[in-house]
Design an enzyme around this catalytic site. Structure first.
Site, PDB file in Angstrom:
ATOM      1  N   GLY A 169       0.840  -1.198   0.000  1.00 21.11           N
ATOM      2  CA  GLY A 169       0.000   0.000   0.000  1.00 21.11           C
ATOM      3  C   GLY A 169       0.871   1.242   0.000  1.00 21.11           C
ATOM      4  O   GLY A 169       1.993   1.249  -0.494  1.00 21.11           O
ATOM      5  N   GLY A 170       0.351   2.284   0.629  1.00 21.52           N
ATOM      6  CA  GLY A 170       1.073   3.561   0.662  1.00 21.52           C
ATOM      7  C   GLY A 170       2.403   3.455   1.369  1.00 21.52           C
ATOM      8  O   GLY A 170       3.280   4.312   1.177  1.00 21.52           O
ATOM      9  N   GLY A 403      23.475  11.636 -30.748  1.00 21.81           N
ATOM     10  CA  GLY A 403      23.068  12.389 -29.565  1.00 21.81           C
ATOM     11  C   GLY A 403      23.649  11.786 -28.301  1.00 21.81           C
ATOM     12  O   GLY A 403      23.891  12.491 -27.314  1.00 21.81           O
ATOM     13  N   ALA A 404      23.887  10.474 -28.352  1.00 17.14           N
ATOM     14  CA  ALA A 404      24.421   9.806 -27.164  1.00 17.14           C
ATOM     15  C   ALA A 404      25.818  10.337 -26.828  1.00 17.14           C
ATOM     16  O   ALA A 404      26.216  10.366 -25.666  1.00 17.14           O
ATOM     17  CB  ALA A 404      24.443   8.301 -27.376  1.00 17.14           C
TER      18      ALA A 404
HETATM   19  C1  HXC Z   1      -3.071  -4.191  12.315  1.00 15.75           C
HETATM   20  C2  HXC Z   1      -1.990  -6.073  11.568  1.00 15.75           C
HETATM   21  C3  HXC Z   1      -1.841  -5.500  10.289  1.00 15.75           C
HETATM   22  C4  HXC Z   1      -2.365  -4.196  10.098  1.00 15.75           C
HETATM   23  C5  HXC Z   1      -0.962  -7.454  10.238  1.00 15.75           C
HETATM   24  N1  HXC Z   1      -1.444  -7.279  11.497  1.00 15.75           N
HETATM   25  N2  HXC Z   1      -1.212  -6.378   9.496  1.00 15.75           N
HETATM   26  N3  HXC Z   1      -2.600  -5.429  12.568  1.00 15.75           N
HETATM   27  N4  HXC Z   1      -2.959  -3.583  11.128  1.00 15.75           N
HETATM   28  N5  HXC Z   1      -2.233  -3.570   8.933  1.00 15.75           N
HETATM   29  C6  HXC Z   1      -1.337  -8.217  12.595  1.00 15.75           C
HETATM   30  C7  HXC Z   1      -2.199  -9.432  12.432  1.00 15.75           C
HETATM   31  O1  HXC Z   1      -3.476  -9.184  12.920  1.00 15.75           O
HETATM   32  C8  HXC Z   1      -1.451 -10.460  13.275  1.00 15.75           C
HETATM   33  O2  HXC Z   1      -1.734 -10.225  14.634  1.00 15.75           O
HETATM   34  C9  HXC Z   1      -0.007 -10.083  13.065  1.00 15.75           C
HETATM   35  O3  HXC Z   1      -0.016  -8.724  12.623  1.00 15.75           O
HETATM   36  C10 HXC Z   1       0.669 -10.920  12.013  1.00 15.75           C
HETATM   37  O4  HXC Z   1      -0.141 -10.942  10.852  1.00 15.75           O
HETATM   38  P1  HXC Z   1      -0.445 -12.287  10.066  1.00 15.75           P
HETATM   39  O5  HXC Z   1      -1.514 -11.991   9.118  1.00 15.75           O
HETATM   40  O6  HXC Z   1      -0.648 -13.397  11.042  1.00 15.75           O
HETATM   41  O7  HXC Z   1       0.944 -12.526   9.351  1.00 15.75           O
HETATM   42  P2  HXC Z   1       1.226 -13.073   7.902  1.00 15.75           P
HETATM   43  O8  HXC Z   1       0.438 -14.315   7.648  1.00 15.75           O
HETATM   44  O9  HXC Z   1       2.703 -13.160   7.792  1.00 15.75           O
HETATM   45  O10 HXC Z   1       0.690 -11.961   6.910  1.00 15.75           O
HETATM   46  C11 HXC Z   1       1.236 -10.679   6.876  1.00 15.75           C
HETATM   47  C12 HXC Z   1       0.375  -9.720   6.042  1.00 15.75           C
HETATM   48  C13 HXC Z   1      -1.082  -9.748   6.524  1.00 15.75           C
HETATM   49  C14 HXC Z   1       0.450 -10.157   4.574  1.00 15.75           C
HETATM   50  C15 HXC Z   1       1.022  -8.342   6.157  1.00 15.75           C
HETATM   51  O11 HXC Z   1      -1.082  -9.593   7.927  1.00 15.75           O
HETATM   52  C16 HXC Z   1      -1.891  -8.678   5.916  1.00 15.75           C
HETATM   53  O12 HXC Z   1      -2.342  -8.798   4.772  1.00 15.75           O
HETATM   54  N6  HXC Z   1      -2.117  -7.601   6.695  1.00 15.75           N
HETATM   55  C17 HXC Z   1      -2.947  -6.505   6.246  1.00 15.75           C
HETATM   56  C18 HXC Z   1      -2.212  -5.699   5.210  1.00 15.75           C
HETATM   57  C19 HXC Z   1      -2.954  -4.446   4.844  1.00 15.75           C
HETATM   58  O13 HXC Z   1      -3.984  -4.513   4.160  1.00 15.75           O
HETATM   59  N7  HXC Z   1      -2.492  -3.328   5.367  1.00 15.75           N
HETATM   60  C20 HXC Z   1      -3.038  -2.055   5.060  1.00 15.75           C
HETATM   61  C21 HXC Z   1      -2.426  -1.647   3.716  1.00 15.75           C
HETATM   62  S1  HXC Z   1      -2.975  -0.082   3.246  1.00 15.75           S
HETATM   63  P3  HXC Z   1      -1.570 -11.345  15.753  1.00 15.75           P
HETATM   64  O14 HXC Z   1      -2.147 -10.747  16.976  1.00 15.75           O
HETATM   65  O15 HXC Z   1      -2.272 -12.538  15.232  1.00 15.75           O
HETATM   66  O16 HXC Z   1      -0.094 -11.588  15.878  1.00 15.75           O
HETATM   67  C22 HXC Z   1      -1.833   0.895   3.839  1.00 15.75           C
HETATM   68  C23 HXC Z   1      -2.139   2.292   3.589  1.00 15.75           C
HETATM   69  C24 HXC Z   1      -1.000   3.167   3.895  1.00 15.75           C
HETATM   70  O17 HXC Z   1      -0.888   0.535   4.417  1.00 15.75           O
HETATM   71  C25 HXC Z   1      -1.334   4.453   3.263  1.00 15.75           C
HETATM   72  C26 HXC Z   1      -0.235   5.413   3.357  1.00 15.75           C
HETATM   73  C27 HXC Z   1      -0.489   6.524   2.358  1.00 15.75           C
END
Ligand code: HXC
Length: 513
Positions: A169-170, A403-404
């Site tokens: 994401g961001g 040109g290069a």
């Molecule tokens: C809160 C999160 C989290 C998140 C993971 N966790 N991502 N908690 N916010 N964004 C937590 C999980 O709940 C879990 O908690 C622990 O971290 C580990 O995650 P798992 O899923 O068990 O690990 P894994 O299987 O390795 O997968 C990792 C992952 C997946 C691929 C990153 O967790 C995932 O898809 N997370 C969401 C990603 C996402 O959509 N993020 C937002 C993107 S948008 P526990 O308690 O079980 O340990 C963004 C916008 C930014 O970032 C904008 C800026 C401009």
């Protein structure tokens, strides 16, 4: 005091636990290190001073108040690498997936501010699930606070980003705004939208690794500058790259001690093949010219028709930009122009002198190139060289066509010195193509068109397939024998070390983006 000490020790112990033993084991099982283990590898022993170890988030959303971890998922502070001050942050995936929200972002911003005020590099070790979903908009605000600082710090202090886990994401935009990205193969990935969203929108089926793994970004997108097969090597790359850079834009990179005596390199006399159509590997030339074993290539697997990287010459840091005749004959195309322009600007921002090795048959023709903006992209490289105020020297080894010739750091766009080997061919184009165009009528009218073409080709080659016309004009400062190149360059960069050049007063230039 005993009581106070115990309380503090307890809190510290709690912070060291991160997200707990189980999650640390899970991290190791994935082939990843923990945030603190990474810092131990990165920093000189006993040099790390942690800041904000006891910081906690303030959110009560979705039960977050029951999930408090001291440090809030990121370890921040300062330390030393080979004795040099650096500021660091290292995201802890074991705490709420290293997700970023208000407190986590504030900790990162704090070390960024200190790095800027004190003029020292910032190194970010990224391993995060992105914006902390439970905290909502404050997470987005936190990212933007970091992006803003990345931009303000750009060109002031070196900023290096390692991607050691998810970066989606961001969140990708902070590393993208820094000077260098390093990725670990197999355990890290970066993308703006993940495989599920891709499938929904474009119906493409792709894995995380294919979409945004280290190899993809090294070869297809050019997003990452360095990749390594494990985290320890990634961290070693960071240290290597840092050694070529100064602490900030006001300083010069540190020189290493150098003992003269190895300047003459006879192997260089054998590099250029008999035929101008035959390739050779420009990396062999770089290795011979620069201090042995110091060449550190940037974006090695991307736009391989141009080779960019840091090296040392007589102990001093230089940025090398070299056409690669062994790949697409060393032509300039869209990707090569962008890659080299970015590298030239990075070197110039941090006072790293530029060495250009030129063997270029021109810009790559074709609809693909034109429709993808070779005009704008070629202009980027032209702009980058013209704007650079660091010492810059060009060595023309063979072709400098069209040109290069102008673009590849010619004297006309501000090169301080241009050398040519006797094998250099400095012309508007190769003799064969030139003869075909300017003697079109003679060739067509001839009884033996092929013979006439060859004759005219020889005539053109006699006039231009050498460096002496350019030398007669003074466009080439000296024609040198290849084996002397290293000696000449060491002297020349020494002569240029106090160069002062300034750009006209302006708000900022308008790089053709
Ligand atoms: C809160 C999160 C989290 C998140 C993971 N966790 N991502 N908690 N916010 N964004 C937590 C999980 O709940 C879990 O908690 C622990 O971290 C580990 O995650 P798992 O899923 O068990 O690990 P894994 O299987 O390795 O997968 C990792 C992952 C997946 C691929 C990153 O967790 C995932 O898809 N997370 C969401 C990603 C996402 O959509 N993020 C937002 C993107 S948008 P526990 O308690 O079980 O340990 C963004 C916008 C930014 O970032 C904008 C800026 C401009």
């Amino acid at each position: 005091m005993e009581q106070h000490r115990n309380r503090l020790n307890e809190l510290r112990e709690q912070a060291f636990q991160g997200g707990g033993e189980k999650r640390m084991e899970a991290q190791h099982a994935k082939g990843k290190l923990t945030a603190r283990e990474r810092l131990n590898l990165l920093l000189d022993p006993d040099s790390f001073e942690e800041l904000g170890m006891l910081v906690k988030h303030r959110s009560t959303n979705f039960g977050l108040d029951k999930q408090q971890f001291l440090g809030d998922g990121v370890v921040t502070g300062y330390g030393r690498i080979h004795g040099r001050l650096v500021y660091v942050f290292s995201q802890d995936f074991t705490v709420l997936g290293g997700s970023l929200a208000e407190a986590h972002a504030k900790k990162i911003c704090r070390v960024m501010d200190l790095a800027m005020k004190n003029g020292a590099p910032l190194i970010g070790l990224n391993d995060s699930g992105g914006a902390r979903i439970q905290e909502g908009v404050v997470s987005l605000g936190g990212y933007a606070d970091i992006f803003y600082r990345n931009v303000r710090a750009s060109g002031v202090i070196p900023q290096l980003s390692a991607i050691l886990g998810p970066c989606a994401g961001g969140a990708v935009y902070s590393p993208a705004l820094t000077d260098f990205i390093f990725m670990a193969e197999g355990t890290s990935y970066m993308f703006v939208t993940g495989p599920n969203v891709v499938k929904t929108v474009t119906h493409e089926e792709v894995t995380s690794e294919e979409l945004g793994g280290a190899k993809t970004h090294a070869s297809k997108s050019g997003v990452t500058h360095f990749t390594a097969s494990n985290e320890a090597q990634v961290i070693q790359h960071i240290k290597d790259v840092l050694s070529f850079l100064p602490q900030n834009c006001e300083e010069d990179p540190a020189a290493l001690p150098y003992t003269p005596g190895d300047e003459v390199r006879p192997a260089l006399d054998e590099v250029i093949p008999e035929s101008a159509q035959q390739p050779y590997d420009i990396r062999e030339v770089v290795e011979q010219i620069c201090d042995s074993g110091t060449f550190t290539e940037v974006q090695k697997d991307y736009a391989e028709n141009i080779v960019c990287g840091f090296a040392r010459l007589g102990g001093k840091s230089v940025g090398v930009v070299a056409n690669q005749p062994a790949f697409l004959a060393g032509v300039l195309d869209n990707n090569a122009s962008i890659k080299a322009a970015r590298f030239v600007r990075t070197c110039d921002a941090f006072n790293v002198p530029l060495l250009v090795l030129e063997d270029v048959p021109g810009f790559l023709p074709g609809t693909d190139q034109e429709w993808n903006g070779i005009i704008t992209n070629g202009a980027k490289l032209l702009y980058a060289f013209s704007e650079a105020t660091v010492p810059r020297i060009t060595v023309i080894t063979r072709k400098a066509y069209g040109g290069a010739y102008d673009v590849m750091n010619s004297q006309h766009i501000g090169a301080d010195l241009v050398y040519a080997w006797p094998t250099a061919e400095i012309a508007v184009m190769g003799a064969k193509g030139a003869a075909e165009i300017i003697f079109k009528r003679e060739i067509a009218a001839s009884d033996d068109p092929d013979a006439t073409w060859r004759e005219k080709e020889a005539e053109y080659a006699e006039l231009f397939a050498h460096p002496y016309n350019a030398a007669a004009r003074g466009y080439v400062d000296e024609v040198i024998l290849p084996h002397n190149t290293r000696a000449k360059l060491i002297r020349a960069f020494e002569m240029l070390k106090n160069k002062v050049d300034t750009l006209p007063r302006k708000k900022h230039g308008n790089l053709p983006l």
